[in-house]
Design an enzyme around this catalytic site. Structure first.
Site, PDB file in Angstrom:
ATOM      1  N   ASN A   5      38.584  43.032   3.275  1.00  0.00           N
ATOM      2  CA  ASN A   5      39.818  43.770   3.580  1.00  0.00           C
ATOM      3  C   ASN A   5      40.974  42.797   3.761  1.00  0.00           C
ATOM      4  O   ASN A   5      40.802  41.582   3.623  1.00  0.00           O
ATOM      5  CB  ASN A   5      39.631  44.675   4.799  1.00  0.00           C
ATOM      6  N   ASP A  17      32.765  48.530   7.731  1.00  0.00           N
ATOM      7  CA  ASP A  17      31.849  49.542   8.265  1.00  0.00           C
ATOM      8  C   ASP A  17      30.542  49.589   7.475  1.00  0.00           C
ATOM      9  O   ASP A  17      29.527  50.063   7.964  1.00  0.00           O
ATOM     10  CB  ASP A  17      32.515  50.927   8.219  1.00  0.00           C
ATOM     11  N   LYS A  40      24.583  36.353 -10.271  1.00  0.00           N
ATOM     12  CA  LYS A  40      25.773  37.132 -10.614  1.00  0.00           C
ATOM     13  C   LYS A  40      25.368  38.359 -11.435  1.00  0.00           C
ATOM     14  O   LYS A  40      24.645  38.227 -12.433  1.00  0.00           O
ATOM     15  CB  LYS A  40      26.720  36.238 -11.416  1.00  0.00           C
ATOM     16  N   ASP A  45      28.017  49.149  14.705  1.00  0.00           N
ATOM     17  CA  ASP A  45      29.363  49.226  15.286  1.00  0.00           C
ATOM     18  C   ASP A  45      29.411  48.261  16.473  1.00  0.00           C
ATOM     19  O   ASP A  45      28.815  48.515  17.524  1.00  0.00           O
ATOM     20  CB  ASP A  45      29.661  50.664  15.721  1.00  0.00           C
TER      21      ASP A  45
END
Ligand code: PMT
Length: 404
Positions: free
Chosen positions: A210, A279, A289, A307
């Site tokens: 992210n 998550d 690969k 979590d």
């Protein structure tokens, strides 16, 4: 706030503004600080060491390289003594050296060795200040948590006018005072801060990640350290540099972060989860690969990660404060409230990551602080300023918990 008993190491580099630092030393001494002055050789062309020696009532270290064995000991000793390390005036040259970690003289060697908060009061010609390399070096140093006072605009000694004048000694003094006044309220506390994103491997060259740069977590870690906490930074994948002088454990995946955080959490007084863990992770991690499927759809199965926040919340002692973040794109407060309950946080910092200037990657953030009893909106401000607002709230919660 009293600066009494604090030790300021003051680096003087070669610029005409060095004469202003004479008043700075005098103000610090009047405030009952111990001041140790280190001058570069060039600085002695502008003001004599004797002036600073007389005002500080301490020997002035001048960069002569005459007695390297004493030099070695002295720079480590001063680096350790400093409550704050100020460079005023700071030339373009010293900013460049500090940004690169160069240690080729007494001042820069001490600077590199210290764990004290660093303050720069730049002074130079406008062209040098606005030059891309200087601005890059300033950005690097700010990202590392260094503080800057000025420069101001106005008439410069070289005849130009524009940004480049060193701030007045009173402004530098006030900035030092402000930093040190916040410096002690977290003394004796252990604070763990998580920062950055995680990386979930698919194969040796691909991953799920992210946009977290680590800036929010780094600002919190720096603010807590500046306020006297013993800080452990658990740092995932980041593009920003972690602040200097703070213990930093590097992790890659959410599972790594989980291990690092849950093993350390019981030791902590405060845990702040600013990281953005994935998550989900890939069910299968390929050793080689992966090859193209040639027209066939590629289906990748994801499994849920633990979590971490929920685990910390579940194991939390009543005297621990746990701060979670909520990165939302809709229904900010409702979603954040739900996280506060679900993860047993004492405080949730909710940021709407779709707002300009907020969330991922920026140097600023906009947030709402949500506790069980109240909700506080924090308008657009630097992540560093927001970090202090969050820590103020943590201290309030801690005081009410300890007083119960
Ligand atoms: O790093 P920057 O570029 O400065 O960006 C800052 C930031 C946007 C990453 C930061 O401000 C922020 O919002 N961090 C939390 C990001 C996030 O994962 O939010 P979330 O709403 O998905 O998760 C809520 C909380 O659960 C967070 O405290 C998160 O750390 C935690 N979590 C999430 C998943 C997981 N598996 N375990 C967790 O503990």
């Amino acid at each position: 706030m009293s600066l009494r008993g604090k030790t300021v190491v003051l680096g003087i580099t070669g610029g005409i503004a060095a004469y202003k630092s004479v008043s700075l030393v005098s103000m610090l001494r009047k405030a009952e600080c111990t001041v140790h002055v280190i001058m570069t050789k060039n600085a002695t062309q502008f003001v004599t060491p004797l002036t600073f020696e007389t005002l500080s009532n301490q020997p002035v270290v001048v960069d002569t390289f005459e007695r390297p064995e004493r030099w070695e000991v002295a720079h480590v000793a001063l680096a350790k003594k400093a409550d704050v390390f100020v460079i005023a005036p700071a030339t373009a040259n010293v900013l460049a050296k500090a940004a690169c970690g160069l240690a080729d003289d007494m001042l820069t060697s001490t600077l590199l060795a210290t764990k004290a908060p660093l303050f720069f009061a730049p002074a130079m010609n406008t062209g040098m200040w606005t030059a891309l390399p200087t601005q890059h070096n300033v950005a690097v140093l700010k990202e590392r948590g260094c503080h800057f006072v000025g420069p101001e605009g106005g008439f410069l000694a070289c005849g130009d006018s524009g940004a480049g004048r060193m701030s007045e000694p009173a402004a530098i003094f006030a900035a030092i005072e402000k930093l040190l006044s916040a410096a002690d309220d977290f003394a004796g506390l252990k604070v763990m801060v998580t920062a950055g994103g995680t990386r979930e491997r698919l194969d040796p060259v691909r991953y799920l990640g992210n946009n977290s740069t680590g800036k929010m977590g780094f600002a919190l870690a720096q603010a807590a350290a500046d306020r006297g906490a013993q800080v452990l930074l658990v740092c995932g994948m980041t593009t920003a540099e972690p602040p200097q002088g703070i213990e930093c454990v590097r992790v890659e995946s959410t599972m790594d972060l989980y291990q690092a955080v849950t093993s350390q959490a019981p030791e902590m007084d405060v845990v702040i989860q600013a990281a953005a863990p994935a998550d989900y992770r890939f069910k299968e991690v390929h050793a080689q690969k992966m090859k193209k499927q040639h027209g066939m759809p590629l289906l990748l199965e994801l499994v849920e990660n633990p979590d971490i926040a929920a685990a910390i919340g579940k194991a939390k002692r009543s005297d621990q404060i746990f701060v979670g973040f909520a990165a939302e794109t809709e229904k900010l407060s409702a979603n954040a409230r739900q996280k506060l309950e679900a993860k047993n946080c004492d405080l949730i910092v909710a940021n709407d990551v779709t707002q300009p200037g907020a969330g991922f990657g920026t140097d600023t953030n906009i947030a709402t602080l949500i506790t069980r009893d109240e909700m506080t909106d924090c308008p657009l401000q630097s992540k560093r300023d927001l970090a202090d607002v969050i820590l103020n709230k943590v201290m309030q919660l801690r005081n009410s918990t300890v007083c119960k």
